[in-house]
Design a protein around this motif. Sequence first.
Motif, mmCIF file in Angstrom:
data_model
loop_
_atom_site.group_PDB
_atom_site.id
_atom_site.type_symbol
_atom_site.label_atom_id
_atom_site.label_comp_id
_atom_site.label_asym_id
_atom_site.label_seq_id
_atom_site.Cartn_x
_atom_site.Cartn_y
_atom_site.Cartn_z
ATOM 1 N N ALA A 180 -71.994 -4.810 -28.866
ATOM 2 C CA ALA A 180 -71.514 -5.992 -28.147
ATOM 3 C C ALA A 180 -72.447 -6.356 -26.995
ATOM 4 O O ALA A 180 -72.754 -7.531 -26.781
ATOM 5 N N ALA A 181 -72.904 -5.358 -26.246
ATOM 6 C CA ALA A 181 -73.814 -5.628 -25.133
ATOM 7 C C ALA A 181 -75.112 -6.256 -25.634
ATOM 8 O O ALA A 181 -75.664 -7.169 -24.996
ATOM 9 N N ALA A 182 -75.604 -5.789 -26.790
ATOM 10 C CA ALA A 182 -76.867 -6.292 -27.327
ATOM 11 C C ALA A 182 -76.774 -7.755 -27.749
ATOM 12 O O ALA A 182 -77.795 -8.455 -27.841
ATOM 13 N N ILE A 183 -75.567 -8.240 -27.994
ATOM 14 C CA ILE A 183 -75.365 -9.626 -28.402
ATOM 15 C C ILE A 183 -75.621 -10.603 -27.254
ATOM 16 O O ILE A 183 -76.060 -11.737 -27.458
ATOM 17 N N CYS A 222 -65.619 -16.540 -17.651
ATOM 18 C CA CYS A 222 -65.600 -17.024 -16.274
ATOM 19 C C CYS A 222 -64.166 -17.383 -15.910
ATOM 20 O O CYS A 222 -63.435 -17.954 -16.735
ATOM 21 N N THR A 223 -63.748 -17.050 -14.700
ATOM 22 C CA THR A 223 -62.375 -17.313 -14.289
ATOM 23 C C THR A 223 -62.120 -18.785 -13.999
ATOM 24 O O THR A 223 -61.004 -19.261 -14.165
ATOM 25 N N SER A 224 -63.126 -19.515 -13.555
ATOM 26 C CA SER A 224 -62.925 -20.930 -13.212
ATOM 27 C C SER A 224 -64.170 -21.729 -13.603
ATOM 28 O O SER A 224 -64.925 -22.188 -12.731
ATOM 29 N N PRO A 225 -64.423 -21.911 -14.903
ATOM 30 C CA PRO A 225 -65.665 -22.575 -15.346
ATOM 31 C C PRO A 225 -65.790 -24.024 -14.923
ATOM 32 O O PRO A 225 -66.898 -24.531 -14.772
ATOM 33 N N ILE A 242 -65.695 -9.436 -16.133
ATOM 34 C CA ILE A 242 -64.971 -9.845 -17.339
ATOM 35 C C ILE A 242 -65.652 -9.263 -18.580
ATOM 36 O O ILE A 242 -64.988 -8.733 -19.478
ATOM 37 N N ILE A 243 -66.978 -9.355 -18.633
ATOM 38 C CA ILE A 243 -67.709 -8.774 -19.768
ATOM 39 C C ILE A 243 -67.445 -7.279 -19.854
ATOM 40 O O ILE A 243 -67.183 -6.735 -20.935
ATOM 41 N N MET A 244 -67.491 -6.585 -18.699
ATOM 42 C CA MET A 244 -67.260 -5.146 -18.701
ATOM 43 C C MET A 244 -65.849 -4.830 -19.182
ATOM 44 O O MET A 244 -65.623 -3.864 -19.925
ATOM 45 N N GLY A 245 -64.878 -5.630 -18.772
ATOM 46 C CA GLY A 245 -63.512 -5.437 -19.248
ATOM 47 C C GLY A 245 -63.412 -5.598 -20.752
ATOM 48 O O GLY A 245 -62.686 -4.835 -21.420
ATOM 49 N N GLN A 246 -64.149 -6.566 -21.308
ATOM 50 C CA GLN A 246 -64.155 -6.748 -22.761
ATOM 51 C C GLN A 246 -64.846 -5.577 -23.466
ATOM 52 O O GLN A 246 -64.395 -5.130 -24.524
ATOM 53 N N LEU A 272 -56.181 -13.174 -22.648
ATOM 54 C CA LEU A 272 -55.922 -12.305 -21.500
ATOM 55 C C LEU A 272 -57.254 -11.860 -20.919
ATOM 56 O O LEU A 272 -57.994 -11.106 -21.555
ATOM 57 N N ILE A 273 -57.574 -12.352 -19.726
ATOM 58 C CA ILE A 273 -58.800 -11.941 -19.036
ATOM 59 C C ILE A 273 -58.470 -10.746 -18.145
ATOM 60 O O ILE A 273 -57.590 -10.821 -17.281
ATOM 61 N N THR A 274 -59.161 -9.654 -18.365
ATOM 62 C CA THR A 274 -58.931 -8.445 -17.564
ATOM 63 C C THR A 274 -60.262 -7.983 -16.979
ATOM 64 O O THR A 274 -60.955 -7.143 -17.556
ATOM 65 N N PRO A 275 -60.662 -8.550 -15.849
ATOM 66 C CA PRO A 275 -61.919 -8.115 -15.229
ATOM 67 C C PRO A 275 -61.875 -6.631 -14.869
ATOM 68 O O PRO A 275 -60.829 -6.109 -14.448
ATOM 69 N N ALA A 276 -62.982 -5.953 -15.055
ATOM 70 C CA ALA A 276 -63.076 -4.557 -14.637
ATOM 71 C C ALA A 276 -62.983 -4.467 -13.117
ATOM 72 O O ALA A 276 -63.189 -5.450 -12.401
#
Length: 269
Positions: A140-143, A154-157, A197-201, A227-231
């Motif tokens: 996933a990180a490599a993508i 992003c929480t507020s794009p 957010i990415i880290m949470g995913q 569901l956004i769950t930021p680290a």
Amino acid sequence: MRYFVHIGYNGLKYNGWQKQPGVMNVQGVLEQALTQVLKTPIFINGCGRTDARVHASQFFFHMDVEQPWDFDLIFRMNKVLPANIAIFDIIPMEGMQHARFDAVQRSYDYFIHTYKNPFLNGLSSFYLLDKLDFDKMKQAAAILPNYKDYRAFCTSPDKYEHTLCYVKSASLSVDENGDHLRFQISSNRFLSKMIRIIMGQLLKIGKGVLSVEEFESYLINNKTPELITPAHPEGLYLSKVTYPYLNLPPRQQFSSILQIQADLSWQRL
């Protein structure tokens, strides 16, 4: 004359970099200290904005000072500033370079430990997890560098003119025992809480509750997860800021417990 100031800070007790009334912030503490030492009002512009409780092992701000000083400003500022903010270098500039707008690349590190460790409290994020699927997290990180629009993470794009970020690299490392993780990402810019957010995913992928395909679909479709769950913020460091005319190595001593260990004993996935 304009000066760039190279600093580092432990953000645990601050509500982020940006100056705002009624809360502790790094910018306000620095402006107050500079005004006190230089005996003239000083206003500064930072290279970015870190969230509450987020650290910076390398950060730059610029300031304009009309009258030169005749003393060791670094020494005096480090005496006045609290222990969680340090000034490393003060660099006179030839023109009116801008600490924020001139930066061409920013790099962040995110550290996680998966067992309770009082000596890493506040320096790394604690998640009581085991048997994470590191291979899937690596995929996933490599993508990430393959995509430019990070609206989904992003929480507020809508507050941005655009949500394009040119991610140059993204990788995961793990120590030999598998209980310390390090996520590294570099880009020209980042959106609000994007890295957390990415880290949470990625953690969801590691736990098997999110597939790599689902993760990528958010980027393909610019679709925000339901569901956004930021680290947690404590493990995040702004670790490198690069300019076309200035490329200083970070003072790694600031987070040496984590970074030196990573450099010596961690394996990139």
